[in-house]
Enzyme design. Structure first.
Site, short mmCIF file in Angstrom:
data_model
loop_
_atom_site.label_atom_id
_atom_site.label_comp_id
_atom_site.label_asym_id
_atom_site.label_seq_id
_atom_site.Cartn_x
_atom_site.Cartn_y
_atom_site.Cartn_z
N GLU A 179 70.54 15.72 98.83
CA GLU A 179 69.35 15.74 99.68
C GLU A 179 68.61 17.05 99.41
O GLU A 179 67.40 17.04 99.14
CB GLU A 179 69.76 15.66 101.15
N ASP A 231 68.52 10.44 111.77
CA ASP A 231 68.43 10.95 113.15
C ASP A 231 67.09 10.47 113.71
O ASP A 231 66.12 11.25 113.77
CB ASP A 231 68.49 12.49 113.16
N HIS A 286 73.88 4.93 107.94
CA HIS A 286 73.76 6.40 108.00
C HIS A 286 73.02 6.78 109.28
O HIS A 286 71.80 6.87 109.31
CB HIS A 286 73.00 6.89 106.77
N HIS A 338 73.55 9.48 112.66
CA HIS A 338 74.30 10.52 113.35
C HIS A 338 74.30 10.25 114.84
O HIS A 338 73.24 10.03 115.44
CB HIS A 338 73.68 11.89 113.06
#
Length: 342
Positions: A210, A289, A27, A29
């Site tokens: 989330e 991120d 995961h 980005h």
């Protein structure tokens, strides 16, 4: 087995060994992994004003999740060409490799790479693939791409993204998913795009659970029929749903540092990753991120180990779960699993 009690705490040597473990990240980005210095450098080259994007110390500046999305999209304004994305790919893979990541999957949106135009998307994709191949040769890290639509852009804009994914599905584009503002729209509104990607042979994931509660996670499983869920941590609020995740084998792409930084949980000690794992849910660990959330994969492994007293055996198990849940072809998976054994 694998969890220390109070009489046998982890030592500094234990933590150093855990930090150095080979890792698999599912995961991540693509734009969100851009080092701030890289974005500032591009902005200077292109004479783009990014005032408000950075704090005085040079890090990304945001107040909350919605503002984070705005800053994220503002930072992408300097990423305008396939060459920009090739350079970004190299930069993010250098950071991943430094943190012991041997395989990662990154979320890439055609909305940012050519505005959803298939021809432009192919050019961006070719540039990223070339950079990834060089990184694999030079740094020993393997990258695969998951095409994502952007939830707050709406279902209509998701369809061109899904078409880009379907038309370029193969050994490198291996999945389709969705990111963005979870509080906008309903997951079932995007079923057409997910069905298009599924028919093209792509595996599926989506952000859910989330910000919204467990009903959102259930919708991801039942309405979109995904194999993995980005975050998914609020499933813990519905133990019947937790049992369903455990029974079906749906994998959670958990990003603990991100969840704490954005205020989903006040600290790591209250994060449900340990309880989810103990209840049989397949959990993995990622950074989401990383420069935005001041984290790395090494840091995630160490802080989880410290907080939950997880030894190297537990962390290896979580990494194997990630490798087994990766969307890559079986030959690549076997190679990654073999590397994890060394």
């Amino acid at each position: 087995m694998g969890r220390y009690d109070e009489r046998d705490p982890l030592t500094e040597e234990d933590l150093a060994g855990i930090a150095d473990l080979p890792k698999v990240e599912l995961h991540l980005h693509h734009e969100g992994a851009a080092p701030p210095a890289f974005i500032r450098g591009l902005a200077k080259e292109k004479s783009v004003n990014l005032s408000g994007v950075f704090r005085e110390d040079g890090s990304y500046a945001y107040r909350d999740f919605v503002h984070f999305l705005s800053v994220y999209e503002a930072a992408t304004e300097v990423l305008k060409t396939p060459r920009d994305y090739a350079r970004l790919t190299t930069a993010l893979l250098e950071d991943c490799a430094k943190n012991g990541v041997i395989y990662c999957e990154t979320f890439i949106s055609p909305d940012f790479c050519g505005g959803g135009d298939l021809g432009a998307w192919r050019e961006y994709l070719h540039a990223m693939q070339e950079a990834a191949a060089e990184a694999e040769r030079d740094m020993g890290i393997t990258l695969r791409g998951i095409v994502t639509c952007i939830r707050h852009f709406g279902p209509d804009k998701a369809r061109p993204a899904a078409r880009c994914a379907a038309e370029t599905a193969g050994d490198w584009i291996v999945g389709f998913g969705m990111g963005g503002d979870e509080n906008r729209g309903e997951l079932r509104d995007f079923a057409y795009s997910f069905d298009m990607a599924r028919e093209a042979g792509l595996q599926l994931t989506t952000h859910a659970g989330e910000w919204r509660g467990p009903s959102e996670v259930r919708s991801a499983v039942e309405d979109l029929r995904v194999a993995r869920i980005g975050h998914g941590v609020r499933a813990i609020e519905d133990l019947a749903l937790v049992d369903l995740l455990a029974e079906t084998g749906v994998v959670l792409e958990v990003c603990p540092g991100s969840n704490v930084m954005l205020g989903v949980y006040p600290d790591l000690a209250t994060h449900p990753i340990a309880e989810l794992r103990e209840r049989g849910v397949k959990v993995t660990v990622s950074t989401d991120d990383p420069p935005f959330f001041h984290t790395t994969m090494r840091q995630e492994y160490v802080t989880l180990a410290e907080t939950f007293q997880w030894d190297a055996e537990v962390m290896r198990e979580i990494t194997r779960t990630a490798a087994e849940a990766a969307f890559c072809d079986e030959e690549t998976r076997k190679t990654i699993l073999k590397r994890l054994e060394t």
